[in-house]
Enzyme design. Structure first.
Site, PDB file in Angstrom:
ATOM      1  N   GLY A 280       0.835  -1.196   0.000  1.00 32.95           N
ATOM      2  CA  GLY A 280       0.000   0.000   0.000  1.00 32.95           C
ATOM      3  C   GLY A 280       0.870   1.247   0.000  1.00 32.95           C
ATOM      4  N   GLY A 281       0.289   2.335   0.505  1.00 33.27           N
ATOM      5  CA  GLY A 281       1.017   3.605   0.521  1.00 33.27           C
ATOM      6  C   GLY A 281       2.291   3.552   1.345  1.00 33.27           C
TER       7      GLY A 281
ATOM      8  N   GLY B 280      23.966  13.367 -28.743  1.00 29.43           N
ATOM      9  CA  GLY B 280      23.464  13.905 -27.479  1.00 29.43           C
ATOM     10  C   GLY B 280      24.016  13.143 -26.289  1.00 29.43           C
ATOM     11  N   ALA B 281      24.264  11.856 -26.497  1.00 30.09           N
ATOM     12  CA  ALA B 281      24.750  11.040 -25.384  1.00 30.09           C
ATOM     13  C   ALA B 281      26.139  11.503 -24.939  1.00 30.09           C
ATOM     14  CB  ALA B 281      24.768   9.569 -25.785  1.00 30.09           C
TER      15      ALA B 281
HETATM   16  C1  HXC Z   1      -3.669  -4.344  11.977  1.00 32.35           C
HETATM   17  C2  HXC Z   1      -2.552  -6.193  11.258  1.00 32.35           C
HETATM   18  C3  HXC Z   1      -2.317  -5.579  10.013  1.00 32.35           C
HETATM   19  C4  HXC Z   1      -2.814  -4.266   9.813  1.00 32.35           C
HETATM   20  C5  HXC Z   1      -1.424  -7.514   9.983  1.00 32.35           C
HETATM   21  N1  HXC Z   1      -1.989  -7.380  11.183  1.00 32.35           N
HETATM   22  N2  HXC Z   1      -1.614  -6.427   9.230  1.00 32.35           N
HETATM   23  N3  HXC Z   1      -3.214  -5.569  12.232  1.00 32.35           N
HETATM   24  N4  HXC Z   1      -3.469  -3.685  10.813  1.00 32.35           N
HETATM   25  N5  HXC Z   1      -2.595  -3.594   8.665  1.00 32.35           N
HETATM   26  C6  HXC Z   1      -1.989  -8.333  12.275  1.00 32.35           C
HETATM   27  C7  HXC Z   1      -2.835  -9.558  11.971  1.00 32.35           C
HETATM   28  O1  HXC Z   1      -4.177  -9.323  12.289  1.00 32.35           O
HETATM   29  C8  HXC Z   1      -2.178 -10.575  12.890  1.00 32.35           C
HETATM   30  O2  HXC Z   1      -2.638 -10.338  14.197  1.00 32.35           O
HETATM   31  C9  HXC Z   1      -0.718 -10.198  12.867  1.00 32.35           C
HETATM   32  O3  HXC Z   1      -0.681  -8.843  12.431  1.00 32.35           O
HETATM   33  C10 HXC Z   1       0.086 -11.021  11.890  1.00 32.35           C
HETATM   34  O4  HXC Z   1      -0.579 -11.029  10.655  1.00 32.35           O
HETATM   35  P1  HXC Z   1      -0.879 -12.367   9.846  1.00 32.35           P
HETATM   36  O5  HXC Z   1      -1.901 -12.037   8.838  1.00 32.35           O
HETATM   37  O6  HXC Z   1      -1.167 -13.472  10.787  1.00 32.35           O
HETATM   38  O7  HXC Z   1       0.545 -12.636   9.184  1.00 32.35           O
HETATM   39  P2  HXC Z   1       0.862 -13.177   7.741  1.00 32.35           P
HETATM   40  O8  HXC Z   1       0.057 -14.384   7.460  1.00 32.35           O
HETATM   41  O9  HXC Z   1       2.353 -13.294   7.681  1.00 32.35           O
HETATM   42  O10 HXC Z   1       0.396 -12.042   6.730  1.00 32.35           O
HETATM   43  C11 HXC Z   1       0.997 -10.794   6.747  1.00 32.35           C
HETATM   44  C12 HXC Z   1       0.215  -9.819   5.832  1.00 32.35           C
HETATM   45  C13 HXC Z   1      -1.272  -9.795   6.245  1.00 32.35           C
HETATM   46  C14 HXC Z   1       0.339 -10.284   4.395  1.00 32.35           C
HETATM   47  C15 HXC Z   1       0.887  -8.473   5.980  1.00 32.35           C
HETATM   48  O11 HXC Z   1      -1.355  -9.610   7.652  1.00 32.35           O
HETATM   49  C16 HXC Z   1      -2.020  -8.708   5.562  1.00 32.35           C
HETATM   50  O12 HXC Z   1      -2.427  -8.847   4.431  1.00 32.35           O
HETATM   51  N6  HXC Z   1      -2.264  -7.614   6.300  1.00 32.35           N
HETATM   52  C17 HXC Z   1      -2.990  -6.497   5.779  1.00 32.35           C
HETATM   53  C18 HXC Z   1      -2.161  -5.761   4.784  1.00 32.35           C
HETATM   54  C19 HXC Z   1      -2.819  -4.515   4.292  1.00 32.35           C
HETATM   55  O13 HXC Z   1      -3.728  -4.549   3.464  1.00 32.35           O
HETATM   56  N7  HXC Z   1      -2.481  -3.390   4.908  1.00 32.35           N
HETATM   57  C20 HXC Z   1      -3.003  -2.115   4.577  1.00 32.35           C
HETATM   58  C21 HXC Z   1      -2.208  -1.610   3.385  1.00 32.35           C
HETATM   59  S1  HXC Z   1      -2.742  -0.028   2.881  1.00 32.35           S
HETATM   60  P3  HXC Z   1      -2.854 -11.527  15.260  1.00 32.35           P
HETATM   61  O14 HXC Z   1      -3.291 -10.828  16.472  1.00 32.35           O
HETATM   62  O15 HXC Z   1      -3.847 -12.422  14.657  1.00 32.35           O
HETATM   63  O16 HXC Z   1      -1.495 -12.165  15.382  1.00 32.35           O
HETATM   64  C22 HXC Z   1      -1.791   0.971   3.762  1.00 32.35           C
HETATM   65  C23 HXC Z   1      -2.083   2.390   3.518  1.00 32.35           C
HETATM   66  C24 HXC Z   1      -0.890   3.251   3.799  1.00 32.35           C
HETATM   67  O17 HXC Z   1      -0.955   0.592   4.467  1.00 32.35           O
HETATM   68  C25 HXC Z   1      -1.195   4.613   3.256  1.00 32.35           C
HETATM   69  C26 HXC Z   1      -0.044   5.534   3.426  1.00 32.35           C
HETATM   70  C27 HXC Z   1      -0.321   6.834   2.758  1.00 32.35           C
END
Ligand code: HXC
Length: 518
Positions: A172-173, A407-408
């Site tokens: 993501g971001g 140019g290069a």
């Molecule tokens: C809260 C999160 C989290 C999140 C993971 N966890 N991502 N909690 N917010 N974004 C937590 C899970 O619930 C889990 O908690 C623990 O972290 C480990 O995650 P798992 O899923 O068990 O691990 P894994 O199987 O290795 O998968 C990792 C992962 C997956 C691929 C990163 O967790 C995932 O897809 N997370 C969401 C990713 C995502 O979409 N993020 C937002 C992106 S957009 P427990 O308590 O069960 O252990 C963004 C915007 C930024 O970031 C903008 C900036 C401008």
């Protein structure tokens, strides 16, 4: 037990608990994935005993979705400062064992604190990323946290070096903080970076792709250029960060550390006198030239798997760190294309921002032509490199080895772009284009009108052209290059030129900022 002893005991216990992050089970899960914990990574990165941790007791403030039930100390990131080879650095390491290293508002405050301290104290800032992105439960607060980090990345850019090492998810971001820093490293097979993951890609476009293919280390190190390094494992990534730091200064007011060498300044390299093939269309390996002239043959390459037609990286001349930019005749004949221009421009700008002199080795037949390049804006992208060289005020030493066409030739740190010392080897050919192309343009009509003698006309005019331009003397006569040097003297001449330029002062007109062709 006295109250004081009791207090100290509680502190020790609380620290010990905080050091366990998300607890034993999650640490085991982290290890099972072949990944180290945040603290293990920092221990490997920093000099032993040098780590000073900040904000160990910071806790998140979120109450949504049951978050109020758990408040782990430290909240998903370990931050502080320490030394690497005795030099101060500020660091943050995201802790995947706490809420998947996801970014809460408090976590961003911890990161911002070290970013601010790095800037204030003039030291590099290194981030070890391993995070599920914005903490979903916190909503807009987490997004605001990213914004705060990005703003600091921008303010610190060009003031202190910023390095990002991706050691797990970065999606993501969240990818934009590493993208704003100077160097991004990724670990193969355990890290990935993408704006949208495979599931979303499939639902939006129908494309089926896995994480590795979409945003793995190898993809970003070779295809997109987002990553400057792809390490085989975490240990290698950390060793690479240390090596990188050894070539760069602490901040934009300092110079890189000197490294003593036993390599003689006046070492002659006879092999260079015969490295250029007689046939101008035959390739040779530019790495051979670089290795032959730099201190102890040591070259630290950046972006080694991306746009291989140009080589960039750090080396030293008589102990002094320099940035090397060199066309690679072995890949696409060393032609400049979009990716090569982007790669080299970014490197030149880094060196200029951090007082690292540039040594440019030229053998370039021109820019790559065709619709793919034109539609991809080779004009704008080529201009980036031109701009980067033209604005750079660090000492610039250029050696044209063979081709310097069109140019290069201008783009590759020529005299008119404020090149300081421009040398050429006797094999240099500095011209608008190669002999074949030139004769075909100039004498097309003559050859068409007299097809019987076309081959003869071609040969005769080609010879005439080569006599005139396929050498460095036209350019030397006009002062466009400063001297024609024997190839085996290159090391000595470059060192002498750099010494001469060590006190260089160059002015730029006052402006708010430039408007480089992005
Ligand atoms: C809260 C999160 C989290 C999140 C993971 N966890 N991502 N909690 N917010 N974004 C937590 C899970 O619930 C889990 O908690 C623990 O972290 C480990 O995650 P798992 O899923 O068990 O691990 P894994 O199987 O290795 O998968 C990792 C992962 C997956 C691929 C990163 O967790 C995932 O897809 N997370 C969401 C990713 C995502 O979409 N993020 C937002 C992106 S957009 P427990 O308590 O069960 O252990 C963004 C915007 C930024 O970031 C903008 C900036 C401008």
């Amino acid at each position: 037990m006295s109250i004081q002893t009791d207090n100290i005991q509680k502190l020790v216990e609380r620290r010990a608990k905080a050091r366990m992050g998300g607890g034993e089970k999650r640490i085991e899960a982290q290890h099972a994935k072949g990944k180290m914990t945040a603290r293990e990574r920092l221990a490997m990165l920093l000099d032993e005993g040098s780590f000073e941790e900040f904000d160990m007791f910071v806790q998140h403030r979120c109450t949504n979705f049951g978050m109020d039930k758990s408040h782990p100390d430290g909240d998903g990131v370990v931050t502080g400062c320490g030394t690497i080879d005795g030099r101060l650095v500020y660091v943050f390491a995201q802790d995947f064992t706490v809420s998947g290293g996801s970014l809460s508002k408090t976590m961003s405050e911890k990161i911002c604190k070290v970013q601010d301290m790095a800037l204030r104290n003039g030291a590099p800032c290194i981030g070890l990323n391993d995070s599920g992105g914005a903490r979903i439960q916190e909503g807009i607060d987490a997004l605001a946290g990213y914004g705060e980090i990005f703003e600091r990345n921008i303010l610190a850019s060009g003031v202190v070096p910023q390095i990002s090492c991706i050691m797990g998810p970065c999606a993501g971001g969240a990818v934009y903080s590493p993208a704003l820093t100077d160097f991004t490293l990724m670990v193969k097979n355990t890290s990935y970076m993408f704006l949208t993951g495979p599931a979303v890609v499939k639902s939006v476009t129908g494309e089926v792709v896995d994480q590795e293919q979409l945003g793995g280390a190898s993809v970003h190190a070779s295809k997109s250029g987002v990553a400057h390094f792809a390490a085989n494992n975490e240990e290698e990534a950390i060793a690479t960060i240390k090596q990188l730091l050894s070539y760069i200064p602490q901040n934009n007011l300092e110079t890189a550390p000197l490294k003593e060498t036993a390599d003689p300044v006046n070492r002659l390299e006879d092999s260079l006198n015969s490295i250029i093939p007689d046939n101008p269309n035959k390739a040779y390996d530019m790495y051979g030239v670089i290795g032959a002239i730099v201190d102890d043959g040591q070259f630290f390459e950046i972006h080694k798997d991306f746009a291989k037609n140009i080589i960039v990286g750090f080396a030293r001349f008589n102990g002094r760190s320099v940035g090397i930019v060199a066309n690679q005749p072995k890949v696409l004949a060393g032609v400049l294309d979009i990716n090569a221009s982007r790669k080299a421009a970014r490197f030149v700008r880094f060196c200029d921002a951090f007082n690292i002199p540039l040594v440019t080795l030229v053998d370039v037949p021109g820019f790559l032509c065709g619709t793919q390049q034109e539609y991809g804006a080779i004009i704008t992208n080529g201009a980036k490199l031109l701009y980067a060289y033209g604005e750079a005020t660090v000492p610039k030493v250029t050696v044209t080895l063979r081709k310097g066409y069109g140019g290069a030739h201008i783009v590759m740190s020529c005299k008119q772009l404020r090149g300081d010392i421009n040398y050429a080897w006797p094999s240099a050919q500095i011209a608008v284009m190669g002999a074949d192309g030139a004769v075909n343009v100039l004498y097309a009509k003559d050859m068409k009108e007299d097809p019987e003698h076309a081959a003869e006309i071609f040969q005769e005019k080609k010879q005439e052209y080569e006599d005139l331009f396929s050498n460095p003397y036209q350019a030397a006569q006009k002062g466009y290059i400063d001297d024609v040097i024997e190839p085996r003297n290159t090391r000595f001449r470059v060192i002498r030129a750099l010494e001469q330029l060590s006190g260089k002062q160059a002015n730029v007109p006052a402006k708010k900022h430039d408007n480089l062709p992005l």
